[in-house]
Motif scaffolding. Sequence first.
Motif, mmCIF file in Angstrom:
data_model
loop_
_atom_site.group_PDB
_atom_site.id
_atom_site.type_symbol
_atom_site.label_atom_id
_atom_site.label_comp_id
_atom_site.label_asym_id
_atom_site.label_seq_id
_atom_site.Cartn_x
_atom_site.Cartn_y
_atom_site.Cartn_z
ATOM 1 N N ASP A 1 -9.030 0.527 -7.416
ATOM 2 C CA ASP A 1 -8.713 1.858 -6.884
ATOM 3 C C ASP A 1 -7.573 1.765 -5.868
ATOM 4 O O ASP A 1 -7.671 1.029 -4.882
ATOM 5 C CB ASP A 1 -9.967 2.431 -6.225
ATOM 6 N N PRO A 2 -6.486 2.507 -6.078
ATOM 7 C CA PRO A 2 -5.344 2.435 -5.159
ATOM 8 C C PRO A 2 -5.626 3.026 -3.790
ATOM 9 O O PRO A 2 -4.766 2.955 -2.910
ATOM 10 C CB PRO A 2 -4.256 3.226 -5.893
ATOM 11 N N GLY A 3 -6.816 3.608 -3.597
ATOM 12 C CA GLY A 3 -7.183 4.077 -2.265
ATOM 13 C C GLY A 3 -7.360 2.936 -1.282
ATOM 14 O O GLY A 3 -7.350 3.153 -0.063
ATOM 15 N N ILE A 4 -7.526 1.717 -1.787
ATOM 16 C CA ILE A 4 -7.592 0.531 -0.936
ATOM 17 C C ILE A 4 -6.166 0.088 -0.630
ATOM 18 O O ILE A 4 -5.371 -0.169 -1.535
ATOM 19 C CB ILE A 4 -8.356 -0.615 -1.620
ATOM 20 N N HIS A 5 -5.836 -0.001 0.652
ATOM 21 C CA HIS A 5 -4.496 -0.401 1.074
ATOM 22 C C HIS A 5 -4.541 -1.811 1.672
ATOM 23 O O HIS A 5 -5.467 -2.153 2.409
ATOM 24 C CB HIS A 5 -3.950 0.584 2.101
ATOM 25 N N PHE A 6 -3.527 -2.594 1.360
ATOM 26 C CA PHE A 6 -3.481 -3.989 1.777
ATOM 27 C C PHE A 6 -2.351 -4.223 2.771
ATOM 28 O O PHE A 6 -1.274 -3.626 2.665
ATOM 29 C CB PHE A 6 -3.304 -4.897 0.557
ATOM 30 N N ASP A 7 -2.613 -5.093 3.734
ATOM 31 C CA ASP A 7 -1.612 -5.453 4.727
ATOM 32 C C ASP A 7 -0.455 -6.173 4.030
ATOM 33 O O ASP A 7 -0.688 -7.104 3.238
ATOM 34 C CB ASP A 7 -2.233 -6.355 5.795
ATOM 35 N N PRO A 8 0.782 -5.785 4.301
ATOM 36 C CA PRO A 8 1.922 -6.407 3.602
ATOM 37 C C PRO A 8 2.120 -7.875 3.953
ATOM 38 O O PRO A 8 2.798 -8.601 3.210
ATOM 39 C CB PRO A 8 3.116 -5.561 4.046
ATOM 40 N N VAL A 9 1.533 -8.323 5.068
ATOM 41 C CA VAL A 9 1.703 -9.718 5.483
ATOM 42 C C VAL A 9 0.514 -10.563 5.036
ATOM 43 O O VAL A 9 0.657 -11.570 4.341
ATOM 44 C CB VAL A 9 1.881 -9.811 7.016
ATOM 45 N N THR A 10 -0.713 -10.155 5.425
ATOM 46 C CA THR A 10 -1.904 -10.942 5.081
ATOM 47 C C THR A 10 -2.410 -10.644 3.675
ATOM 48 O O THR A 10 -3.151 -11.438 3.096
ATOM 49 C CB THR A 10 -3.041 -10.657 6.070
ATOM 50 N N HIS A 11 -2.030 -9.471 3.154
ATOM 51 C CA HIS A 11 -2.484 -9.005 1.842
ATOM 52 C C HIS A 11 -3.989 -8.751 1.800
ATOM 53 O O HIS A 11 -4.591 -8.703 0.724
ATOM 54 C CB HIS A 11 -2.085 -9.997 0.732
ATOM 55 N N HIS A 12 -4.604 -8.584 2.960
ATOM 56 C CA HIS A 12 -6.023 -8.244 3.052
ATOM 57 C C HIS A 12 -6.180 -6.728 3.151
ATOM 58 O O HIS A 12 -5.286 -6.028 3.640
ATOM 59 C CB HIS A 12 -6.663 -8.911 4.266
ATOM 60 N N PRO A 13 -7.329 -6.193 2.713
ATOM 61 C CA PRO A 13 -7.546 -4.742 2.822
ATOM 62 C C PRO A 13 -7.539 -4.286 4.275
ATOM 63 O O PRO A 13 -8.150 -4.929 5.140
ATOM 64 C CB PRO A 13 -8.935 -4.548 2.201
ATOM 65 N N VAL A 14 -6.849 -3.191 4.546
ATOM 66 C CA VAL A 14 -6.795 -2.678 5.913
ATOM 67 C C VAL A 14 -7.237 -1.219 5.999
ATOM 68 O O VAL A 14 -7.534 -0.718 7.086
ATOM 69 C CB VAL A 14 -5.368 -2.807 6.503
ATOM 70 N N ALA A 15 -7.278 -0.518 4.879
ATOM 71 C CA ALA A 15 -7.656 0.894 4.914
ATOM 72 C C ALA A 15 -8.188 1.321 3.555
ATOM 73 O O ALA A 15 -7.858 0.741 2.522
ATOM 74 C CB ALA A 15 -6.459 1.768 5.296
ATOM 75 N N ASN A 16 -9.043 2.335 3.593
ATOM 76 C CA ASN A 16 -9.596 2.918 2.379
ATOM 77 C C ASN A 16 -9.485 4.431 2.499
ATOM 78 O O ASN A 16 -10.041 5.022 3.425
ATOM 79 C CB ASN A 16 -11.056 2.486 2.208
ATOM 80 N N ASP A 17 -8.758 5.051 1.590
ATOM 81 C CA ASP A 17 -8.580 6.501 1.638
ATOM 82 C C ASP A 17 -9.864 7.263 1.366
ATOM 83 O O ASP A 17 -9.990 8.429 1.762
ATOM 84 C CB ASP A 17 -7.535 6.938 0.593
ATOM 85 N N ASP A 18 -10.821 6.620 0.710
ATOM 86 C CA ASP A 18 -12.012 7.335 0.255
ATOM 87 C C ASP A 18 -13.306 6.593 0.578
ATOM 88 O O ASP A 18 -14.058 6.219 -0.326
ATOM 89 C CB ASP A 18 -11.935 7.578 -1.255
ATOM 90 N N PRO A 19 -13.607 6.364 1.852
ATOM 91 C CA PRO A 19 -14.914 5.772 2.163
ATOM 92 C C PRO A 19 -16.021 6.742 1.778
ATOM 93 O O PRO A 19 -15.797 7.953 1.657
ATOM 94 C CB PRO A 19 -14.851 5.552 3.676
ATOM 95 N N LEU A 20 -17.219 6.210 1.588
ATOM 96 C CA LEU A 20 -18.339 7.024 1.132
ATOM 97 C C LEU A 20 -19.364 7.166 2.243
ATOM 98 O O LEU A 20 -19.715 6.189 2.910
ATOM 99 C CB LEU A 20 -18.983 6.380 -0.091
ATOM 100 N N GLY B 1 -7.965 5.304 -15.412
ATOM 101 C CA GLY B 1 -8.696 4.661 -14.335
ATOM 102 C C GLY B 1 -9.569 5.674 -13.611
ATOM 103 O O GLY B 1 -9.381 6.884 -13.744
ATOM 104 N N GLU B 2 -10.543 5.188 -12.864
ATOM 105 C CA GLU B 2 -11.442 6.051 -12.100
ATOM 106 C C GLU B 2 -11.635 5.439 -10.714
ATOM 107 O O GLU B 2 -11.554 4.218 -10.534
ATOM 108 C CB GLU B 2 -12.804 6.183 -12.791
ATOM 109 N N HIS B 3 -11.928 6.313 -9.745
ATOM 110 C CA HIS B 3 -12.284 5.835 -8.405
ATOM 111 C C HIS B 3 -13.563 5.016 -8.472
ATOM 112 O O HIS B 3 -13.758 4.059 -7.725
ATOM 113 C CB HIS B 3 -12.460 7.032 -7.474
#
Length: 556
Positions: free
Chosen positions: A427-446, A58-60
Amino acid sequence: MTSVAVLGGGVGGLSAAHELATRGFDVVVYEARDVFGGKARSIPVPGTAADGRKPLPGEHGFRFFPGFYRHVDATMAAIPYGQGWVGDNLVGATQMMLAQDGGQNEIVAPTTFPSTLGDLGRLARFVHTIAVRMRIPLHEYVMFFNLLLGYLTACDERRLAEYEPVDWWTFVRAEECSPAYQEFLAKGMTRALVAARAEEMSARTGCAILCQLLQDMARPDGRIDRVLNGPTSEVWIDPWVELLRDSHGVTFVPGHRVTDIRCDAHGVSGVTVESADGPHDISADYYVSALPCEKLAPLTAGGLAAADPQLAHLGDLVTRWMTGAMYYLDVDRPLVNGHVIFLNSQWALTAISQQQFWALDLENRGDGRVEGILSVDVSDWDTTGFNGMAAKDCTEEEILDEVWRQMVAHIDDGSLTEANVLHRFLDPGIHFDPVTHHPVANDDPLLINTKCSWRHRPDAATAVPNFVIASDFVRTNTDLATMESANEAARRAVNAILDAESSPQRRCEVFDLAEPALLAPFRAVDAVLWKLGRRGTKPSMIGVNEAGNLVVAPMP
């Protein structure tokens, strides 16, 4: 031996370590992750290894090496790989696809030119053929090309004063023009750059990079589009780390995140890093920050911003979510020998079919059934897709579903069939809220280039005597958040350390962007006009004759 702590192990940090170690410095690289390479690293797809095979690669995001890259090329040429060099792993793509939705025909354009087509006029005519197929009115195309010529004949001082404060969309007069012009010349060109948006990018940067690409197209040996022949870590990052560690004595410390940088009247007095064992302090003679701007910004409160006011503006720089999704197919779908730009895609998609370039035996990856890999960059997380939601409001599965749907809407010839998809990866740098399952954070914004951002960006050499920056957000000739800019920044940072040490060592080479030699007299005249406080000339070398055909005026 002079010691240097490099904070961050991405392309900027590795480039700085490379240049320092080969000049006799004692270098330690601290990286928050367990692997090196930053956004350029490869990411094994979790859970896909089976029966002794390696996991799927995989790749970012897909890698893109335009022909005008020179800093990265020089570094790659110095890294051994097999019987040759890492630079040998760069292969040229020959085509670019401009895909449109709504059943419109895809446009496949060559990204190299035969040796007989090299001058400005022939280049203009080539670009015009694309414009005609996109049904861009001829007068709009002529206007666009003459705007670029105005930039190419302006001196550097005028470019910074007059082009930097204007966004690309306004500069190319997109609001006045046809939808085809807006989609292709205003938006499509910036979408190919990924780290830019038409409504935000400065006209100075847009003109500079687009002119580099056009010059690559015009050169007999030029290539707009180059890619690696394998997963990035395997054919570049891992051999690089091995060279630096085993041959140049660089110490690599993974799993150590920088949490504090302290600064007093004499410079940086210490840095705190945190690992699984807890926080501890490190010290060195010099410190190279290779951290992204959003990671360094909160660390400037420890005295850095007070010592160098440039560093107080890092929070003014703009980052966006741009990341990769990958689709693993049971049949290879090359699509085109290069990148695909999905011109009308709501989420600003660009993609490449990897396996046609990767010298990779996929039978020894995953479960052995994968034959093709489609790598996609998702660059707009705020616009509503076909599913009525923006990417930032979707679950991981919804994101992957919608990306596929938008691609199929652009390429509806049946070549993309969901039944062929064996695995999907975000990309696993995207983190999802455990309740809503929506993206809440990105480890690697550009970092996104925006108009007037030059004034907020620091130089690689700071006012802090023992602190320099080797990241893609500093002021560089490349002026875009890319691997090339990170490498250039590292070279500038190392040169600052060499100067501070009054070292006799050779300085790192820093390359200028190429400028058309035939326009040099115009730039020289404009430099004089600028000093006299007069307006620049706006040459119109491209026009239309009485028969309605495109003509190129002779050079005066």
